[in-house]
Design an enzyme around this catalytic site. Structure first.
Site, PDB file in Angstrom:
ATOM      1  N   GLU A 233      10.962 -32.924  -1.740  1.00  0.00           N
ATOM      2  CA  GLU A 233      10.880 -33.389  -3.132  1.00  0.00           C
ATOM      3  C   GLU A 233      11.004 -34.891  -3.285  1.00  0.00           C
ATOM      4  O   GLU A 233      10.999 -35.401  -4.396  1.00  0.00           O
ATOM      5  CB  GLU A 233      11.987 -32.727  -3.946  1.00  0.00           C
ATOM      6  CG  GLU A 233      11.554 -31.383  -4.423  1.00  0.00           C
ATOM      7  CD  GLU A 233      12.015 -31.116  -5.844  1.00  0.00           C
ATOM      8  OE1 GLU A 233      12.194 -29.951  -6.138  1.00  0.00           O
ATOM      9  OE2 GLU A 233      12.204 -32.050  -6.645  1.00  0.00           O
TER      10      GLU A 233
ATOM     11  N   GLU B 148       0.840  -1.201   0.000  1.00  0.00           N
ATOM     12  CA  GLU B 148       0.000   0.000   0.000  1.00  0.00           C
ATOM     13  C   GLU B 148       0.878   1.255   0.000  1.00  0.00           C
ATOM     14  O   GLU B 148       0.610   2.231  -0.699  1.00  0.00           O
ATOM     15  CB  GLU B 148      -0.911   0.039   1.247  1.00  0.00           C
ATOM     16  CG  GLU B 148      -1.827  -1.158   1.402  1.00  0.00           C
ATOM     17  CD  GLU B 148      -1.210  -2.299   2.206  1.00  0.00           C
ATOM     18  OE1 GLU B 148      -0.019  -2.589   2.009  1.00  0.00           O
ATOM     19  OE2 GLU B 148      -1.919  -2.892   3.020  1.00  0.00           O
TER      20      GLU B 148
ATOM     21  N   ALA C 112       6.084 -37.345  -7.971  1.00  0.00           N
ATOM     22  CA  ALA C 112       5.637 -37.596  -9.344  1.00  0.00           C
ATOM     23  C   ALA C 112       5.450 -39.094  -9.481  1.00  0.00           C
ATOM     24  O   ALA C 112       6.320 -39.867  -9.047  1.00  0.00           O
ATOM     25  CB  ALA C 112       6.685 -37.103 -10.337  1.00  0.00           C
TER      26      ALA C 112
ATOM     27  N   ASP D 216      20.213 -39.748  -8.009  1.00  0.00           N
ATOM     28  CA  ASP D 216      20.010 -38.699  -9.031  1.00  0.00           C
ATOM     29  C   ASP D 216      21.077 -37.607  -8.992  1.00  0.00           C
ATOM     30  O   ASP D 216      21.174 -36.820  -9.938  1.00  0.00           O
ATOM     31  CB  ASP D 216      18.643 -38.012  -8.830  1.00  0.00           C
ATOM     32  CG  ASP D 216      17.477 -38.972  -8.967  1.00  0.00           C
ATOM     33  OD1 ASP D 216      17.722 -40.137  -9.351  1.00  0.00           O
ATOM     34  OD2 ASP D 216      16.332 -38.578  -8.694  1.00  0.00           O
TER      35      ASP D 216
ATOM     36  N   ARG E  80       9.300 -24.729  -6.412  1.00  0.00           N
ATOM     37  CA  ARG E  80      10.589 -24.647  -5.701  1.00  0.00           C
ATOM     38  C   ARG E  80      10.923 -23.202  -5.377  1.00  0.00           C
ATOM     39  O   ARG E  80      11.476 -22.905  -4.322  1.00  0.00           O
ATOM     40  CB  ARG E  80      11.718 -25.182  -6.585  1.00  0.00           C
ATOM     41  CG  ARG E  80      11.935 -26.647  -6.537  1.00  0.00           C
ATOM     42  CD  ARG E  80      13.187 -26.968  -7.335  1.00  0.00           C
ATOM     43  NE  ARG E  80      13.420 -28.397  -7.363  1.00  0.00           N
ATOM     44  CZ  ARG E  80      14.485 -28.954  -7.942  1.00  0.00           C
ATOM     45  NH1 ARG E  80      15.394 -28.201  -8.528  1.00  0.00           N
ATOM     46  NH2 ARG E  80      14.643 -30.256  -7.935  1.00  0.00           N
TER      47      ARG E  80
ATOM     48  N   LEU F   9      19.152 -29.332  -7.096  1.00  0.00           N
ATOM     49  CA  LEU F   9      18.213 -28.719  -6.148  1.00  0.00           C
ATOM     50  C   LEU F   9      18.258 -27.191  -6.182  1.00  0.00           C
ATOM     51  O   LEU F   9      18.049 -26.526  -5.164  1.00  0.00           O
ATOM     52  CB  LEU F   9      18.442 -29.236  -4.717  1.00  0.00           C
ATOM     53  CG  LEU F   9      18.271 -30.753  -4.535  1.00  0.00           C
ATOM     54  CD1 LEU F   9      18.495 -31.144  -3.079  1.00  0.00           C
ATOM     55  CD2 LEU F   9      16.893 -31.227  -4.987  1.00  0.00           C
TER      56      LEU F   9
ATOM     57  N   GLY G 137      12.930 -38.808  -1.926  1.00  0.00           N
ATOM     58  CA  GLY G 137      12.075 -39.738  -2.644  1.00  0.00           C
ATOM     59  C   GLY G 137      10.949 -40.279  -1.790  1.00  0.00           C
ATOM     60  O   GLY G 137      10.551 -39.686  -0.778  1.00  0.00           O
TER      61      GLY G 137
ATOM     62  N   LEU H 267      11.459 -40.865   2.163  1.00  0.00           N
ATOM     63  CA  LEU H 267      11.401 -39.650   2.987  1.00  0.00           C
ATOM     64  C   LEU H 267       9.954 -39.166   3.116  1.00  0.00           C
ATOM     65  O   LEU H 267       9.483 -38.841   4.210  1.00  0.00           O
ATOM     66  CB  LEU H 267      12.274 -38.557   2.363  1.00  0.00           C
ATOM     67  CG  LEU H 267      12.395 -37.281   3.188  1.00  0.00           C
ATOM     68  CD1 LEU H 267      13.294 -37.500   4.404  1.00  0.00           C
ATOM     69  CD2 LEU H 267      12.951 -36.124   2.369  1.00  0.00           C
TER      70      LEU H 267
ATOM     71  N   TRP I 208      12.825 -39.664 -15.620  1.00  0.00           N
ATOM     72  CA  TRP I 208      11.748 -38.685 -15.678  1.00  0.00           C
ATOM     73  C   TRP I 208      10.403 -39.389 -15.815  1.00  0.00           C
ATOM     74  O   TRP I 208      10.179 -40.136 -16.758  1.00  0.00           O
ATOM     75  CB  TRP I 208      11.921 -37.728 -16.864  1.00  0.00           C
ATOM     76  CG  TRP I 208      13.178 -36.913 -16.780  1.00  0.00           C
ATOM     77  CD1 TRP I 208      14.199 -36.895 -17.665  1.00  0.00           C
ATOM     78  CD2 TRP I 208      13.542 -35.995 -15.746  1.00  0.00           C
ATOM     79  NE1 TRP I 208      15.184 -36.040 -17.252  1.00  0.00           N
ATOM     80  CE2 TRP I 208      14.812 -35.468 -16.072  1.00  0.00           C
ATOM     81  CE3 TRP I 208      12.927 -35.579 -14.547  1.00  0.00           C
ATOM     82  CZ2 TRP I 208      15.475 -34.550 -15.270  1.00  0.00           C
ATOM     83  CZ3 TRP I 208      13.590 -34.657 -13.749  1.00  0.00           C
ATOM     84  CH2 TRP I 208      14.833 -34.163 -14.112  1.00  0.00           C
TER      85      TRP I 208
HETATM   86  N1  LIG Z   1       8.877 -39.694  -8.255  1.00  0.00           N
HETATM   87  C1  LIG Z   1       9.391 -38.675  -7.623  1.00  0.00           C
HETATM   88  O1  LIG Z   1       8.790 -37.608  -7.476  1.00  0.00           O
HETATM   89  C2  LIG Z   1      10.763 -38.811  -7.070  1.00  0.00           C
HETATM   90  C3  LIG Z   1      11.330 -37.762  -6.327  1.00  0.00           C
HETATM   91  C4  LIG Z   1      12.601 -37.928  -5.829  1.00  0.00           C
HETATM   92  C5  LIG Z   1      13.258 -39.122  -6.043  1.00  0.00           C
HETATM   93  N2  LIG Z   1      12.676 -40.096  -6.786  1.00  0.00           N
HETATM   94  C6  LIG Z   1      13.342 -41.393  -7.017  1.00  0.00           C
HETATM   95  O2  LIG Z   1      13.238 -42.113  -5.813  1.00  0.00           O
HETATM   96  C7  LIG Z   1      14.405 -42.889  -5.634  1.00  0.00           C
HETATM   97  C8  LIG Z   1      15.008 -42.557  -4.292  1.00  0.00           C
HETATM   98  O3  LIG Z   1      13.987 -42.643  -3.323  1.00  0.00           O
HETATM   99  P1  LIG Z   1      14.135 -43.556  -2.059  1.00  0.00           P
HETATM  100  O4  LIG Z   1      12.788 -43.742  -1.491  1.00  0.00           O
HETATM  101  O5  LIG Z   1      14.958 -44.730  -2.411  1.00  0.00           O
HETATM  102  O6  LIG Z   1      15.067 -42.680  -1.137  1.00  0.00           O
HETATM  103  P2  LIG Z   1      14.882 -41.235  -0.433  1.00  0.00           P
HETATM  104  O7  LIG Z   1      13.549 -41.100   0.181  1.00  0.00           O
HETATM  105  O8  LIG Z   1      15.374 -40.173  -1.321  1.00  0.00           O
HETATM  106  O9  LIG Z   1      15.963 -41.391   0.694  1.00  0.00           O
HETATM  107  C9  LIG Z   1      15.784 -42.372   1.664  1.00  0.00           C
HETATM  108  C10 LIG Z   1      16.982 -42.382   2.576  1.00  0.00           C
HETATM  109  O10 LIG Z   1      17.032 -41.154   3.272  1.00  0.00           O
HETATM  110  C11 LIG Z   1      17.519 -41.362   4.588  1.00  0.00           C
HETATM  111  N3  LIG Z   1      16.639 -40.719   5.577  1.00  0.00           N
HETATM  112  C12 LIG Z   1      17.006 -39.882   6.559  1.00  0.00           C
HETATM  113  N4  LIG Z   1      15.970 -39.461   7.250  1.00  0.00           N
HETATM  114  C13 LIG Z   1      14.892 -40.065   6.729  1.00  0.00           C
HETATM  115  C14 LIG Z   1      13.533 -40.016   7.043  1.00  0.00           C
HETATM  116  N5  LIG Z   1      13.029 -39.220   7.989  1.00  0.00           N
HETATM  117  N6  LIG Z   1      12.716 -40.794   6.323  1.00  0.00           N
HETATM  118  C15 LIG Z   1      13.177 -41.550   5.319  1.00  0.00           C
HETATM  119  N7  LIG Z   1      14.456 -41.604   4.971  1.00  0.00           N
HETATM  120  C16 LIG Z   1      15.311 -40.873   5.676  1.00  0.00           C
HETATM  121  C17 LIG Z   1      17.515 -42.847   4.788  1.00  0.00           C
HETATM  122  O11 LIG Z   1      18.845 -43.257   4.858  1.00  0.00           O
HETATM  123  P3  LIG Z   1      19.538 -43.227   6.295  1.00  0.00           P
HETATM  124  O12 LIG Z   1      18.680 -44.055   7.184  1.00  0.00           O
HETATM  125  O13 LIG Z   1      20.883 -43.784   6.025  1.00  0.00           O
HETATM  126  O14 LIG Z   1      19.569 -41.815   6.682  1.00  0.00           O
HETATM  127  C18 LIG Z   1      16.867 -43.461   3.591  1.00  0.00           C
HETATM  128  O15 LIG Z   1      17.489 -44.625   3.145  1.00  0.00           O
HETATM  129  C19 LIG Z   1      15.284 -42.572  -6.788  1.00  0.00           C
HETATM  130  O16 LIG Z   1      15.086 -43.573  -7.769  1.00  0.00           O
HETATM  131  C20 LIG Z   1      14.791 -41.257  -7.279  1.00  0.00           C
HETATM  132  O17 LIG Z   1      15.030 -41.081  -8.655  1.00  0.00           O
HETATM  133  C21 LIG Z   1      11.449 -39.984  -7.276  1.00  0.00           C
END
Ligand SMILES: NC(=O)c1ccc[n+]([C@@H]2O[C@H](COP(=O)([O-])OP(=O)(O)OC[C@H]3O[C@@H](n4cnc5c(N)ncnc54)[C@H](OP(=O)(O)O)[C@@H]3O)[C@@H](O)[C@H]2O)c1
Length: 368
Positions: free
Chosen positions: A307, A53, A157, A203, A187, A207, A309, A312, A173
């Site tokens: 984001e 304003e 995704a 990957d 983002r 970021l 995977g 998480l 992708w």
């Molecule tokens: N489709 C999509 O939108 C998308 C997005 C991103 C990635 N991706 C794909 O997903 C795959 C990776 O995903 P992911 O599920 O294997 O791994 P992630 O979720 O990226 O990472 C998991 C790792 O993070 C650590 N971590 C620490 N704190 C955590 C918490 N609070 N909860 C969960 N994990 C925690 C753990 O290792 P520690 O226990 O050793 O800490 C766990 O092994 C890749 O293939 C990637 O390309 C897809």
């Protein structure tokens, strides 16, 4: 003159010029109308800067003419913060006879007070014009100001049937270019992006936020980048093999969220390299997310875009830590080897949008 709705549309466009740049403050746009013409415009550009304003009043450079209308996306503030109350500024400027407001102040302690102040001074006030859009503009601020906690949004995704994790060696992708561009748009809104160690390993993402300006220039910048890694396995190897978020020009914007099980040498080397580390008791479950949220709040990081995977996001969802979700669904079907199936249910504010051939479903979760 345009209708109130049209004028608010213009004010919304002005507010969005500061997309992601005003945290912890809201984005706000304002304009002044005299005899049917927009004679001045303003928006809040950054935290600590003048409110929209006041920017519009300054842009006018003279007192508004008697009978002028002020149009603003958010109820003018009635209490003096660092920059003084906008209601006072409007009244002191003189001339403004009517104020058109989009959203009311989300802070329950202030909601409606600005309207009352303006009405008590004899101004006509119209509220609730494009209120939903005006409120949605400030998803992060609204949450922060009412809870004192960061707004945590998950993004995933998936294939049409909900799978998020492609098999090894498959095209990484899942969605098309338009959906990926939309991810960069969101983002930019969030002060921070977070990923799990698995995503960093598979990957090696940058970021950063990349976008194209209206004139075609491609820009890139970087907010806070969180990597959740309980043991610091992502930093175990030699620095030369570190993921780019620990080594690029923005490495000081990376914060690794780790646990009591962190590798001490990796932790020391990260800190020496200028990467920040938050050592918590645990990175998982209700306790992990509560501490993460507290630490973000202490640093005034008001919103985090998770984001992926899948692991998480699944942990955040189970802990009731997700406030909001962005689910991009591609028309493509999964096949053998796909994992990480999600089925998100939104509790309110549900929207669908099309981005190329992909669909975005977004909305609020019922947070515990
Ligand atoms: N489709 C999509 O939108 C998308 C997005 C991103 C990635 N991706 C794909 O997903 C795959 C990776 O995903 P992911 O599920 O294997 O791994 P992630 O979720 O990226 O990472 C998991 C790792 O993070 C650590 N971590 C620490 N704190 C955590 C918490 N609070 N909860 C969960 N994990 C925690 C753990 O290792 P520690 O226990 O050793 O800490 C766990 O092994 C890749 O293939 C990637 O390309 C897809």
């Amino acid at each position: 003159m345009g209708t109130d709705e049209e004028l608010l549309g213009r004010a919304l466009a002005l507010a969005r010029r500061a997309w992601g740049a005003t945290h912890p403050n809201p984005m706000v746009g304002a304009l002044i109308v005299e005899d049917g013409e927009i004679v001045a415009e303003g928006w809040h550009a950054r935290d600590g800067g003048p409110h929209a304003e006041r920017v519009a009043l300054a842009a006018l450079g003279r007192p508004p003419r008697a009978g002028a209308t002020m149009v603003v996306t958010l109820e003018p503030c009635s209490t003096a913060g660092r920059t003084g109350a906008c209601c006072d500024a409007i009244l002191r400027a003189g001339g403004v006879a009517r104020v058109v407001i989009g959203a009311t102040d989300p802070n329950p302690a202030h909601a409606g007070r600005g309207v009352d102040v303006l009405r008590a001074a004899g101004l006509a006030v119209t509220t609730g014009v494009r209120a939903e859009e005006c409120a949605e503009l400030n998803l992060i601020f609204n949450h922060w100001i009412t809870t004192g906690r960061p707004f945590i949004a998950g993004k995933i995704a998936t294939t049409r049937d909900g799978f998020s994790r492609p098999p090894q060696g498959a095209d990484r992708w899942i969605t098309g270019a338009a959906a990926r561009e939309d991810v960069h748009y969101w983002r930019r809104l969030f002060p921070a992006i977070a990923v799990g160690a698995g995503t960093v390993r598979s990957d090696n993402p940058a970021l950063t936020r990349r976008w194209r300006e209206a004139d075609g220039t491609v820009r890139e910048d970087c907010g806070w980048r969180f990597v959740f890694d309980a043991t610091l396995a992502t930093a175990a190897g030699a620095e030369a093999n570190w993921p780019r978020v620990y080594a690029d020009a923005w490495k000081q914007r990376t914060i690794v969220v780790t646990s009591a099980a962190a590798d001490a040498s990796a932790l020391a080397r990260l800190e020496t390299a200028g990467v920040r580390v938050w050592k918590m008791e645990t990175t998982r479950g209700v306790a992990g997310w509560a501490e993460f949220s507290r630490r973000c709040a202490a640093e005034r990081i008001t919103g985090v875009y998770l984001e992926g995977g899948f692991e998480l996001l699944a942990d955040a969802a189970r802990a009731g830590a997700l406030d909001y979700g962005f689910w991009y669904r591609s028309p493509r079907e999964s096949a053998a080897g796909w994992g990480g199936r999600v089925e998100w249910m939104f509790a309110s504010g549900f929207r669908t949008e099309r981005h190329g051939e992909d669909e975005l479903l977004r909305g609020f979760f019922d947070r515990r």
